[in-house]
Scaffold this active site. Structure first.
Site, PDB file in Angstrom:
ATOM      1  N   THR A   1       0.854  -1.191   0.000  1.00  0.00           N
ATOM      2  CA  THR A   1       0.000   0.000   0.000  1.00  0.00           C
ATOM      3  C   THR A   1       0.888   1.239   0.000  1.00  0.00           C
ATOM      4  OG1 THR A   1      -1.791  -1.088   1.137  1.00  0.00           O
ATOM      5  CG2 THR A   1      -1.591   1.251   1.550  1.00  0.00           C
TER       6      THR A   1
ATOM      7  N   ARG B   1     -14.581  -7.039   0.183  1.00  0.00           N
ATOM      8  CA  ARG B   1     -13.935  -6.697   1.458  1.00  0.00           C
ATOM      9  C   ARG B   1     -13.406  -5.252   1.421  1.00  0.00           C
ATOM     10  NH1 ARG B   1      -8.425  -4.943   2.587  1.00  0.00           N
ATOM     11  NH2 ARG B   1      -7.910  -5.588   4.696  1.00  0.00           N
TER      12      ARG B   1
ATOM     13  N   ASP C   1      -8.754  -0.837   5.868  1.00  0.00           N
ATOM     14  CA  ASP C   1      -8.649   0.385   6.682  1.00  0.00           C
ATOM     15  C   ASP C   1      -8.435   1.648   5.868  1.00  0.00           C
ATOM     16  OD1 ASP C   1      -6.071  -0.956   6.085  1.00  0.00           O
ATOM     17  OD2 ASP C   1      -5.259   0.888   6.928  1.00  0.00           O
TER      18      ASP C   1
ATOM     19  N   THR D   1      -0.531   1.272   7.161  1.00  0.00           N
ATOM     20  CA  THR D   1      -0.455   0.152   6.214  1.00  0.00           C
ATOM     21  C   THR D   1      -0.329  -1.144   6.998  1.00  0.00           C
ATOM     22  OG1 THR D   1       0.965  -0.904   4.557  1.00  0.00           O
ATOM     23  CG2 THR D   1       2.027   0.701   5.951  1.00  0.00           C
ATOM     24  N   GLY D   2      -0.702  -2.235   6.351  1.00  0.00           N
ATOM     25  CA  GLY D   2      -0.662  -3.519   7.033  1.00  0.00           C
ATOM     26  C   GLY D   2      -2.028  -4.174   6.935  1.00  0.00           C
TER      27      GLY D   2
ATOM     28  N   GLY E   1      -5.553  -4.487   7.272  1.00  0.00           N
ATOM     29  CA  GLY E   1      -6.580  -3.476   7.523  1.00  0.00           C
ATOM     30  C   GLY E   1      -7.488  -3.787   8.693  1.00  0.00           C
TER      31      GLY E   1
HETATM   32  N1  ASP Z   1      -3.960  -1.748   4.742  1.00  0.00           N
HETATM   33  C1  ASP Z   1      -4.276  -2.330   3.470  1.00  0.00           C
HETATM   34  C2  ASP Z   1      -5.601  -3.056   3.561  1.00  0.00           C
HETATM   35  O1  ASP Z   1      -5.824  -3.762   4.528  1.00  0.00           O
HETATM   36  C3  ASP Z   1      -3.243  -3.273   2.943  1.00  0.00           C
HETATM   37  C4  ASP Z   1      -1.789  -2.849   3.063  1.00  0.00           C
HETATM   38  O2  ASP Z   1      -1.447  -1.875   3.735  1.00  0.00           O
HETATM   39  O3  ASP Z   1      -0.932  -3.482   2.423  1.00  0.00           O
HETATM   40  O4  ASP Z   1      -6.389  -2.954   2.637  1.00  0.00           O
END
Ligand code: ASP
Length: 311
Positions: A178, A205, A208, A227-228, A230
């Site tokens: 992201t 889906r 975040d 990021t991470g 969500g």
């Molecule tokens: N936060 C993003 C999500 O869950 C994914 C990511 O940060 O890689 O959609």
């Protein structure tokens, strides 16, 4: 008044040649954004920086976005400004080349804050935002690999939602890439985030990123982009919690670490204040970050080995 911009390329596992290329694009994004800041356009700084990252195939946003398990592309983006207050987000868009620009349109040209799907896409048409050929061969290959693993049961099986935690612990690389940016001109702070979502996601889906206060927030001189996974970021409303802590007087570096510590999922966050102070934290192997400030006048790159800007 201090002008500064910080950008990130996603928390996860980065390595080798791809990391090198991604880092070069992050540097470019920070410079392109800063150019806008110099022209007095702080929201444009975040939009343009994120656009550079969306247009690159090395990140999970815009071109290069991961696909849902049925092969569809569903992108989310959000932009938030503290002063004057602006909030715009788009969910599940498929064709628009730069979802961050559409989020800005929602913030500035509509009476709404969040739009999804076809309605959002129609708005992009009205405002002449370009469409893009966003599905890369790499994304298709990755989906194929993921599907094969799913079928073999190697990703902990059919009950994906219940099993997400185990899945991520064993395969943190599925959640990478992201992008986000936070900029300030010394008066306003603007944060923006854009994503293709997570690669083992059911169609429909929502993570975040487009949820104001979860993946993206700016308030009272503090802005952040997360990021991470969500689901974990939503559980702790990571960016809103962070800004609240900072506004109550918590040290920025302590705050980034504390909010990431609130989730047991892989995650990372970047934050910037009106005074040009920057901090980031991630519990993943890597989260490439580029920072450019008026004071230093060169791009600093961090986060590849978890390097902290204070070091
Ligand atoms: N936060 C993003 C999500 O869950 C994914 C990511 O940060 O890689 O959609």
């Amino acid at each position: 008044m201090m002008k500064a911009i910080v950008v990130h390329g996603g928390a996860g596992r980065w390595s080798g040649e791809k990391l090198k290329k991604a880092t070069a694009v992050l540097r470019e994004a920070a410079l392109v954004g800063f150019e806008r800041l110099e022209r007095g356009d702080v929201i444009g700084a975040v939009e343009e920086a994120v656009k550079v990252l969306e247009d690159s195939p090395y990140f999970n946003a815009g071109k290069g976005s991961v696909l849902s398990i049925d092969g569809t592309l569903e992108m989310d983006a959000c932009i938030v400004a503290d002063i004057p207050r602006k909030i715009g987000a788009v969910i599940g868009v498929r064709r628009v080349r730069n979802p961050i620009s559409l989020a800005r349109v929602v913030a500035e040209k509509t009476s709404h804050h969040i739009m999804y799907g076809e309605g959002a896409e129609r708005l992009a048409g009205i405002f002449g935002l370009p469409e893009g050929d966003l599905i890369t061969e790499e994304a298709v290959r990755k989906l194929k690999r993921t599907r094969e693993k799913l079928l073999r049961g190697a990703l902990e099986g059919v009950e994906l939602l219940k099993k997400t935690a185990e899945l991520i612990r064993k395969h943190p690389e599925v959640f990478v890439g992201t992008v986000g940016a936070v900029a300030t001109d010394g008066r306003s702070v603007v944060a923006g985030t854009s994503t293709g979502g997570t690669s083992v996601k059911l169609p429909g889906r929502v993570g975040d990123t487009p949820i104001p206060g979860a993946g993206t927030w700016a308030e009272n001189g503090c802005g952040a982009s997360a990021t991470g996974v969500g689901e974990g970021i939503i559980e702790v409303l990571m960016t809103k919690t962070l800004c609240d802590m900072v506004n109550r007087g918590e040290d920025l570096h302590v705050a980034v670490e504390r909010v990431v510590g609130m989730t047991h999922y892989p995650a990372g966050v970047i934050a910037l204040t009106r005074e040009g102070r920057m901090a980031f934290y991630h519990n993943t192997d890597a989260m490439p970050v580029a920072f450019y400030s008026e004071e230093k006048k060169e791009v600093d790159v961090y986060g590849v080995q978890g390097k902290d800007p204070r070091a």
